[in-house]
Design a protein around this motif. Structure first.
Motif, PDB file in Angstrom:
ATOM      1  N   SER A  56       4.643  -3.877  -1.567  1.00  0.00           N
ATOM      2  CA  SER A  56       3.382  -3.374  -2.101  1.00  0.00           C
ATOM      3  C   SER A  56       3.283  -1.851  -2.048  1.00  0.00           C
ATOM      4  CB  SER A  56       2.214  -3.976  -1.313  1.00  0.00           C
ATOM      5  OG  SER A  56       0.990  -3.381  -1.697  1.00  0.00           O
TER       6      SER A  56
ATOM      7  N   HIS B 289       0.517  -0.416  -2.527  1.00  0.00           N
ATOM      8  CA  HIS B 289      -0.801  -0.179  -1.949  1.00  0.00           C
ATOM      9  C   HIS B 289      -0.775  -0.132  -0.425  1.00  0.00           C
ATOM     10  CE1 HIS B 289      -2.488  -0.675  -5.922  1.00  0.00           C
ATOM     11  NE2 HIS B 289      -1.978  -1.885  -6.019  1.00  0.00           N
TER      12      HIS B 289
ATOM     13  N   GLU C 277      -0.924   2.808   5.048  1.00  0.00           N
ATOM     14  CA  GLU C 277      -1.958   1.917   5.570  1.00  0.00           C
ATOM     15  C   GLU C 277      -1.481   1.148   6.798  1.00  0.00           C
ATOM     16  OE1 GLU C 277      -5.000   1.780   4.451  1.00  0.00           O
ATOM     17  OE2 GLU C 277      -4.780   2.896   2.572  1.00  0.00           O
TER      18      GLU C 277
ATOM     19  N   ASP D 185      -9.053  -9.879  11.515  1.00  0.00           N
ATOM     20  CA  ASP D 185      -9.634  -9.769  10.179  1.00  0.00           C
ATOM     21  C   ASP D 185      -8.468  -9.509   9.229  1.00  0.00           C
ATOM     22  OD1 ASP D 185     -10.771  -8.966   7.774  1.00  0.00           O
ATOM     23  OD2 ASP D 185     -12.341  -7.758   8.722  1.00  0.00           O
TER      24      ASP D 185
ATOM     25  N   SER E 212      -8.695  -9.576   5.831  1.00  0.00           N
ATOM     26  CA  SER E 212      -9.187  -9.328   4.473  1.00  0.00           C
ATOM     27  C   SER E 212      -8.448  -8.185   3.780  1.00  0.00           C
ATOM     28  CB  SER E 212     -10.691  -9.047   4.500  1.00  0.00           C
ATOM     29  OG  SER E 212     -10.994  -7.908   5.300  1.00  0.00           O
ATOM     30  N   LYS E 213      -7.956  -7.219   4.553  1.00  0.00           N
ATOM     31  CA  LYS E 213      -7.238  -6.092   3.939  1.00  0.00           C
ATOM     32  C   LYS E 213      -5.922  -6.548   3.333  1.00  0.00           C
ATOM     33  CE  LYS E 213      -5.901  -1.293   4.945  1.00  0.00           C
ATOM     34  NZ  LYS E 213      -5.860  -0.262   6.012  1.00  0.00           N
TER      35      LYS E 213
ATOM     36  N   VAL F 277      -5.249  -9.509   2.232  1.00  0.00           N
ATOM     37  CA  VAL F 277      -5.614 -10.296   1.047  1.00  0.00           C
ATOM     38  C   VAL F 277      -5.939  -9.357  -0.109  1.00  0.00           C
ATOM     39  CG1 VAL F 277      -7.265 -11.935   0.086  1.00  0.00           C
ATOM     40  CG2 VAL F 277      -6.468 -12.227   2.440  1.00  0.00           C
ATOM     41  N   ARG F 278      -6.705  -8.310   0.183  1.00  0.00           N
ATOM     42  CA  ARG F 278      -7.152  -7.389  -0.871  1.00  0.00           C
ATOM     43  C   ARG F 278      -6.008  -6.543  -1.426  1.00  0.00           C
ATOM     44  NH1 ARG F 278     -10.029  -4.541   2.069  1.00  0.00           N
ATOM     45  NH2 ARG F 278      -9.027  -2.502   2.058  1.00  0.00           N
ATOM     46  N   LEU F 279      -5.129  -6.037  -0.539  1.00  0.00           N
ATOM     47  CA  LEU F 279      -4.087  -5.114  -0.997  1.00  0.00           C
ATOM     48  C   LEU F 279      -2.954  -5.795  -1.736  1.00  0.00           C
ATOM     49  CD1 LEU F 279      -3.681  -2.569   1.961  1.00  0.00           C
ATOM     50  CD2 LEU F 279      -4.960  -2.292  -0.165  1.00  0.00           C
TER      51      LEU F 279
ATOM     52  N   GLY G 122      -2.537  -9.701  -1.598  1.00  0.00           N
ATOM     53  CA  GLY G 122      -2.695 -11.135  -1.767  1.00  0.00           C
ATOM     54  C   GLY G 122      -2.055 -12.008  -0.715  1.00  0.00           C
TER      55      GLY G 122
ATOM     56  N   LYS H 132      -1.861 -14.415   2.334  1.00  0.00           N
ATOM     57  CA  LYS H 132      -2.702 -15.354   3.068  1.00  0.00           C
ATOM     58  C   LYS H 132      -1.810 -16.240   3.920  1.00  0.00           C
ATOM     59  CE  LYS H 132      -6.517 -15.733  -0.261  1.00  0.00           C
ATOM     60  NZ  LYS H 132      -7.299 -16.671  -1.110  1.00  0.00           N
TER      61      LYS H 132
END
Length: 336
Positions: free
Chosen positions: A234, A236, A240, A289, A291-292, A294-296, A298, A300
């Motif tokens: 990624s 993205h 990070e 958490d 969610s990051k 998942v957001r950046l 996908g 899971k």
């Protein structure tokens, strides 16, 4: 970035997560160099146990992550670096904190310097959920305050910040993956899940454990490996920090009960003082958490939640109770 055909260096490839990651990347068509800790027997840790078909595809380099020259030579020509080499045993960090600084911080510096010199396209640095300390709130996001409650955790905070500083200072394409408590085949019996399974597998109904009330977010190794690969692929994720966890929280005591159910054993737990951390050093709660991730890109967990955790435990129990695997462990002995 598609990793197929890419030249990849994995430090710590001989370890628990590193060996699984190495196997998966070879299966995906990557050209893998495995950086393994040198020893006089010329063994390669868990990589000695994988199939010859996969092992023959791996370029092996023995060395020490603290040796900057050896790291630089191993990394030459590589596109992507997965940096997993570290000292990770929390109990031993109380005994030898200096070795954790030298390996986890200086070793990381050596990787970053080499990646900067050779202009690697990606550096995936491995963090740990231990850097958060006991959760102040849950689920724990990546911007949760950091607290080094053990010398190990402190060394990893230092290494993480060093990695991110190279991104900020030199635009080194670093991503930090922060797995929560990974478990699965090949894990050291120092860790709680293998400790429970191996004690029960040798016929003990009374098992020795430390604190039972702390909660953990256990992440099956297959999910962790997918996380590593998706972070590397990624754009993205560069610059990070990304949590990888199961999205499920369970206590150590309840984990022991679930393993007992899977193995068909009624578990009686005995308190073992050697397995307790110093009071202020115990991390009482970890729950990711995710969610990051998942957001950046996908990601899971495929083994998420209670049902997924049970499936992961069943796979882990099957591996550990295979006699060929069980004999690799020093049964009945607690090792830090």
């Amino acid at each position: 970035m598609n990793l197929e055909g890419k030249k990849i260096l994995i430090t710590g490839a001989d370890g628990f997560i590193g060996s699984h990651l190495t196997e998966e990347l070879v299966r995906r068509g990557a050209c893998v160099t495995a950086f393994v800790l040198y020893n006089s027997l010329n063994t390669a840790g868990w990589l000695d146990s994988i199939s010859n078909k996969i092992r023959n595809e791996i370029r092996m380099v023995s060395g020490d992550i603290r040796d900057s020259y050896r790291v630089k030579e191993a990394m030459k020509g590589c596109d992507v670096v997965f940096h997993l080499a570290a000292l990770i045993a929390i109990p031993y960090s109380y005994e030898s904190p200096a070795s954790y600084i030298e390996t986890n911080i200086t070793g990381t510096l050596n990787v970053l310097q080499a990646a900067r010199q050779w202009e690697a396209a990606r550096v995936i640095h491995t963090s740990t959920s231990e850097v958060y300390g006991s959760a102040r709130y849950v689920p724990i996001p990546e911007d949760h305050p950091l607290r080094g409650q053990s010398p190990y955790a402190a060394s990893k905070i230092g290494a993480d910040q060093l990695a991110l500083s190279f991104y900020d200072s030199f635009s080194t394409p670093v991503a930090v993956i922060r797995p929560f408590n990974t478990y699965g085949p090949r894990q050291s019996a120092r860790a709680v899940i293998p400790a429970i399974i191996t004690q029960l597998a040798q016929g003990s109904q009374k098992i020795n454990l430390g604190a039972l009330s702390p909660t953990r977010d256990f992440n099956f190794v297959k999910d962790t490996v997918r996380g590593f690969i998706q972070v590397a692929e990624s754009d993205h994720a560069i610059g990070e920090v990304v949590n990888i966890g199961s999205g499920f929280e369970i206590s150590i005591g309840e984990t022991a009960e679930m393993i007992g159910q899977i193995m068909g054993v009624s578990v009686e737990i005995q308190s073992d003082s050697a397995r307790f951390r110093p009071e202020k050093s115990e991390v009482t709660r970890l729950y990711a958490d995710i969610s990051k991730a998942v957001r950046l890109f996908g990601w899971k967990p495929e083994y998420g939640g209670r049902e997924g955790f049970r499936r992961g435990l069943e796979e882990t129990v099957r591996w550990f109770t295979d006699l060929e695997h069980l004999k690799l462990y020093h049964l009945g002995r607690y090792e830090i």
